[in-house]
Design an enzyme around this catalytic site. Structure first.
Site, PDB file in Angstrom:
ATOM      1  N   GLN A  57       0.840  -1.199   0.000  1.00 53.23           N
ATOM      2  CA  GLN A  57       0.000   0.000   0.000  1.00 53.23           C
ATOM      3  C   GLN A  57       0.875   1.249   0.000  1.00 53.23           C
ATOM      4  O   GLN A  57       1.209   1.795   1.046  1.00 53.23           O
ATOM      5  CB  GLN A  57      -0.941   0.013   1.205  1.00 53.23           C
ATOM      6  CG  GLN A  57      -1.907   1.165   1.112  1.00 53.23           C
ATOM      7  CD  GLN A  57      -3.113   0.972   1.985  1.00 53.23           C
ATOM      8  OE1 GLN A  57      -3.321  -0.059   2.605  1.00 53.23           O
ATOM      9  NE2 GLN A  57      -3.935   1.996   2.041  1.00 53.23           N
ATOM     10  N   PHE A  58       1.222   1.699  -1.209  1.00 53.23           N
ATOM     11  CA  PHE A  58       2.108   2.846  -1.351  1.00 53.23           C
ATOM     12  C   PHE A  58       1.513   4.113  -0.743  1.00 53.23           C
ATOM     13  O   PHE A  58       2.249   5.032  -0.389  1.00 53.23           O
ATOM     14  CB  PHE A  58       2.480   3.076  -2.823  1.00 53.23           C
ATOM     15  CG  PHE A  58       1.422   3.759  -3.638  1.00 53.23           C
ATOM     16  CD1 PHE A  58       1.452   5.130  -3.827  1.00 53.23           C
ATOM     17  CD2 PHE A  58       0.382   3.035  -4.206  1.00 53.23           C
ATOM     18  CE1 PHE A  58       0.476   5.776  -4.575  1.00 53.23           C
ATOM     19  CE2 PHE A  58      -0.591   3.666  -4.954  1.00 53.23           C
ATOM     20  CZ  PHE A  58      -0.547   5.044  -5.142  1.00 53.23           C
ATOM     21  N   THR A  59       0.200   4.179  -0.571  1.00 57.45           N
ATOM     22  CA  THR A  59      -0.414   5.401  -0.047  1.00 57.45           C
ATOM     23  C   THR A  59       0.007   5.701   1.389  1.00 57.45           C
ATOM     24  O   THR A  59      -0.137   6.834   1.849  1.00 57.45           O
ATOM     25  CB  THR A  59      -1.955   5.352  -0.144  1.00 57.45           C
ATOM     26  OG1 THR A  59      -2.440   4.242   0.602  1.00 57.45           O
ATOM     27  CG2 THR A  59      -2.401   5.250  -1.602  1.00 57.45           C
TER      28      THR A  59
END
Length: 152
Positions: free
Chosen positions: A78-80
Site C-alpha cells: 500500500q504505497f499510499t
C-alpha cells in the site's frame, strides 16, 4: 518503510471478485516501501511484525506474537502509506519507492516472514485494485515506521 498492522480474526483480499489471499486468525499488514529503504528496514520490519506481542495470553494480557499463537499474516502492498501531507489537501507520493523496486522489496519482505520468522503468509496482488475485507480483533491497530538510511 511503513506499515499498519491490524490484529484480525480473519481477512481476505480480492482482485476482480477473485480471492487472491486469505487468512484466519493473525495479522493484516499494509506495507509501504519508501525511497531509500533497503535490507536494514526490511529486516527490522519483518522481525517486528512477526514478534509483535499483541495477542492475548491465558490471562487476557497482550503478551503473545502471531508466531506464538500459530497465526497467519496477510501482507498488502500500500504505497499510499508513504503519502506526504505537509502542504495542501492532495497527498504527494514522491516518497514512495518506484514500483519495480517496491515490488521486489515487498516480495522479499513476505519471504523473510516465511523463511526467517516461520509464519505462513498470504499476499495481495502488487499494483492491483484490491478490495480488502477484515474483522479487526480488539480492535488492535499498530502503526510501524523504520525510516530509510538517508532520511533526515
Amino acid at each position: 518503510m511503513k506499515a499498519v498492522v491490524q490484529r484480525v480474526s480473519r481477512a481476505d483480499v480480492r482482485v476482480d471478485d477473485e480471492v487472491v489471499g486469505q487468512i484466519g486468525r493473525g495479522l493484516l499488514v499494509l506495507l509501504a516501501v519508501e525511497r531509500g529503504d533497503g535490507d536494514a528496514q526490511r529486516h527490522l520490519m519483518a522481525r517486528k511484525v512477526a514478534r509483535l506481542r499483541i495477542f492475548p495470553d491465558e490471562n487476557g494480557k497482550m503478551n503473545l506474537s502471531v508466531k506464538e499463537i500459530g497465526g497467519e499474516i496477510l501482507v498488502i502492498s500500500q504505497f499510499t502509506l508513504a503519502a506526504d501531507m505537509k502542504k495542501g489537501y492532495r497527498p504527494s507520493f514522491g516518497g514512495a519507492e518506484e514500483p519495480q523496486r517496491a515490488n521486489e522489496q515487498y516480495e522479499i519482505f513476505c519471504q523473510e516472514l516465511i523463511d526467517i520468522e516461520g509464519v505462513p503468509v498470504a499476499r495481495g496482488r502488487f499494483a492491483a485494485d484490491m478490495q480488502v475485507s477484515l474483522i479487526n480483533d480488539g480492535p488492535v491497530t499498530i502503526p510501524l515506521s523504520f525510516p530509510p538510511n538517508n532520511a533526515a
